[in-house]
Design a protein around this motif. Structure first.
Motif, short mmCIF file in Angstrom:
data_model
loop_
_atom_site.label_atom_id
_atom_site.label_comp_id
_atom_site.label_asym_id
_atom_site.label_seq_id
_atom_site.Cartn_x
_atom_site.Cartn_y
_atom_site.Cartn_z
N GLU A 25 0.85 -1.20 0.00
CA GLU A 25 0.00 0.00 0.00
C GLU A 25 0.88 1.24 0.00
N THR A 46 -2.55 -1.45 -3.46
CA THR A 46 -3.38 -0.26 -3.27
C THR A 46 -2.52 0.98 -3.43
N THR A 89 -4.74 -3.56 -7.40
CA THR A 89 -6.17 -3.82 -7.43
C THR A 89 -7.01 -2.57 -7.18
N LYS A 90 -6.44 -1.59 -6.45
CA LYS A 90 -7.25 -0.42 -6.08
C LYS A 90 -6.45 0.87 -6.24
N GLN A 148 -7.00 4.88 -5.29
CA GLN A 148 -7.83 5.86 -4.60
C GLN A 148 -7.21 7.24 -4.79
N ILE A 169 -6.60 -4.80 -11.74
CA ILE A 169 -7.33 -3.62 -11.25
C ILE A 169 -8.80 -3.95 -11.03
N ASN A 170 -9.29 -3.57 -9.86
CA ASN A 170 -10.69 -3.85 -9.51
C ASN A 170 -11.46 -2.59 -9.16
N THR A 171 -10.81 -1.64 -8.47
CA THR A 171 -11.53 -0.49 -7.92
C THR A 171 -10.82 0.82 -8.23
N SER A 206 -11.45 4.76 -6.93
CA SER A 206 -12.21 5.53 -5.95
C SER A 206 -11.75 6.99 -5.98
N MET A 242 -11.56 -2.73 -14.39
CA MET A 242 -12.09 -2.46 -13.06
C MET A 242 -13.57 -2.81 -13.01
N THR A 292 -15.39 -1.98 -9.94
CA THR A 292 -16.00 -1.11 -8.94
C THR A 292 -15.57 0.32 -9.17
#
Length: 503
Positions: free
Chosen positions: A47, A148, A183-184, A186, A217-219, A221, A242, A244
């Protein structure tokens, strides 16, 4: 929001950090050299926070001219240089990174009493921008298990070096691309020139183009940012991996929102709330619920969680306009927007896109609403504004401006397990009361899996109710104190407790 007051970069000691926050440049370079010499330490990072948004200077506009042959940069500097060359970036990009490295290694010490605005001869602060892009690329290339990424884009955009790395990694143009386990993403909450009540600015579509093809990659934000005079206005639909999208307290118009919804190949979860802060130019975006419904229809078989708080922008005045169905527009190969997108990238996305279903449902079946969600066969979690679902109220707010072409109970998905109706207050609107009462009487028979209902017996305020629009001029002339003024706006969240400063 700046993360500097909450977290700081770790010192370059032999520790297998899992979370890093990068905002302190003096501590960052030793960390990079340690990671190059001991790659297993970098591979422990899962992260990462990158926040260069508080820098005084904007990014450089272009790469430097040709330079004389480089001499040694010291043992660690030479190791970093070899790592940069091994990345497989183009000659132009590699030259820019090596230029930034040489300037940073040979920089003068910063005087203890230096302040922003001092002459360049007293502090090489112009190096910070170039070094930020260089260091970000090196760090991302080393942290192979990063899952992340929290990122705060500078107001003037990303470094050309970092942008090139993002794009070439996303499109698989590097021999050893990074971010393969990401994966995420933000995007850290934004503000405008330090004004917490005003949205920050973001090139939403460019940001999507940095990450949408990554294998894990999923999300994505995003919070407290606005689309403002965007330079990038084109995207190829049904190309993103992605599943989400979370767009909280954002400001964007109808065409941008429908385009973002169209990007994922498969959309499983969508959360959108419009409003909460003040647009630079004031006012609210124009949203046509019908267009949002048509964009969502592409995902009616896969989306399982839908949270739409759009009522701030749903009005009789807007809905009376004729809605142009631009959800399936094709981009001509001669379109000038392709040059901004990048012709090579555009071609790759065109060749890999999923087919876009032509939505032939007549406009009359939507009315002034998002349309019926009855055919959304996977949708189990639904939170939605009452006006988005049933249409805007009339000028007095006591009736609907136009009756929807369906009953509420018939418009809900059959597998519904959780339902929340934003902005409904019993007794305020007779038409809505009729729809809600009919639903409550028949809910058990029609929705056997529904075990949670909110926003009917008790009010769940929408963003429009929590943060009503206050124009800039009204706010400036009202004479209210700062504390009261800030209470009208969304408070951006702090980092979680586990992000502790490293002493």
């Amino acid at each position: 929001m700046s993360t500097k007051s909450d977290v700081s970069s770790p010192p370059a000691r032999h520790t297998a950090w899992q979370r890093l926050c990068v905002s302190d440049f003096d501590r960052l370079y030793p960390l990079l050299t340690t990671y190059i010499q001991q790659p297993s330490l970098a591979e422990s990072v899962t992260e990462l926070v990158m926040d260069f948004s508080s820098r005084e200077r904007s990014w450089p506009n272009d790469y430097p001219p040709d330079e004389p042959e480089e001499s040694s940069l010291g043992v660690t500097g030479d190791l970093v240089r070899e790592h940069v060359r091994s990345l497989g970036l183009g000659d132009r990009e590699t030259k820019g990174m090596l230029h930034a490295l040489r300037l940073w290694v040979n920089r003068q010490e910063t005087p203890a009493n230096w302040q922003p605005g001092d002459s360049e001869s007293s502090e090489p602060h112009y190096l910070h921008d170039e070094f930020a892009g260089f260091a970000a690329v090196v760090l991302l290339s080393l942290c192979k298990n990063l899952s992340t990424l929290h990122i705060a884009p500078p107001m003037s955009g990303f470094s050309p070096m970092l942008e090139d790395y993002f794009l070439k990694t996303n499109y698989g143009m590097l021999q050893e691309p990074g971010l393969q386990n990401l994966t995420k993403v933000q995007v850290l909450p934004g503000m405008w020139w330090g004004e917490e009540t005003v949205y920050g600015q973001l090139e939403f579509l460019r940001l999507f183009q940095y990450f949408h093809r990554l294998p894990a990659i999923n999300t994505i934000s995003i919070d407290s940012l606005q689309e403002y005079q965007s330079h990038y206005t084109t995207f190829i639909p049904r190309t993103g991996n992605m599943k989400t999208l979370k767009l909280d307290h954002v400001d964007m118009d109808n065409s941008f929102l429908t385009l973002l919804i169209s990007v994922p190949k498969v959309l499983v979860e969508l959360k959108v709330s419009l409003g909460g802060k003040e647009h630079i130019d004031g006012g609210n975006p124009m949203i046509y619920p019908q267009s949002i419904g048509r964009a969502l229809a592409q995902h009616k078989e896969t989306i399982s969680a839908l949270d739409l708080d759009l009522d701030l922008c749903v009005s009789e005045f807007v809905c009376k306009d004729k809605v142009r169905d631009d959800s399936n527009d094709e981009i001509s190969d001669e379109d000038s927007d392709i040059e901004e997108f990048g012709r090579d990238y555009y071609k790759i996305d065109q060749e890999s896109r999923l087919a876009v279903e032509k939505i032939s449902t007549a406009a009359e079946s939507y009315g002034w609403t998002i349309g019926s969600l009855h055919d959304f066969t996977s949708l189990t979690q639904l939170s939605i504004g009452v006006y988005t679902l049933l249409g805007p109220p009339d000028s007095r707010g006591e009736r609907l401006a136009r009756q929807p072409p369906f009953r509420l109970i018939d418009a809900l998905p059959p597998k519904l397990e959780s339902f929340c109706l934003y902005g409904y207050k019993k007794g305020e609107n007779l038409d809505i009361d009729e729809h809600v009462n009919e639903f409550m009487i028949n809910r058990e028979a029609r929705f056997p899996s529904l075990n949670e209902v909110r926003g009917i017996e008790e009010e769940v305020p929408s963003v429009a109710q929590l943060f009503p629009e206050v124009s800039f001029l009204d706010r400036m002339s009202s004479g209210i104190d700062e504390e009261e003024e800030n209470s009208h706006y969304w408070k951006t969240p702090e980092f979680p407790e586990e992000w502790k400063p490293v002493e």
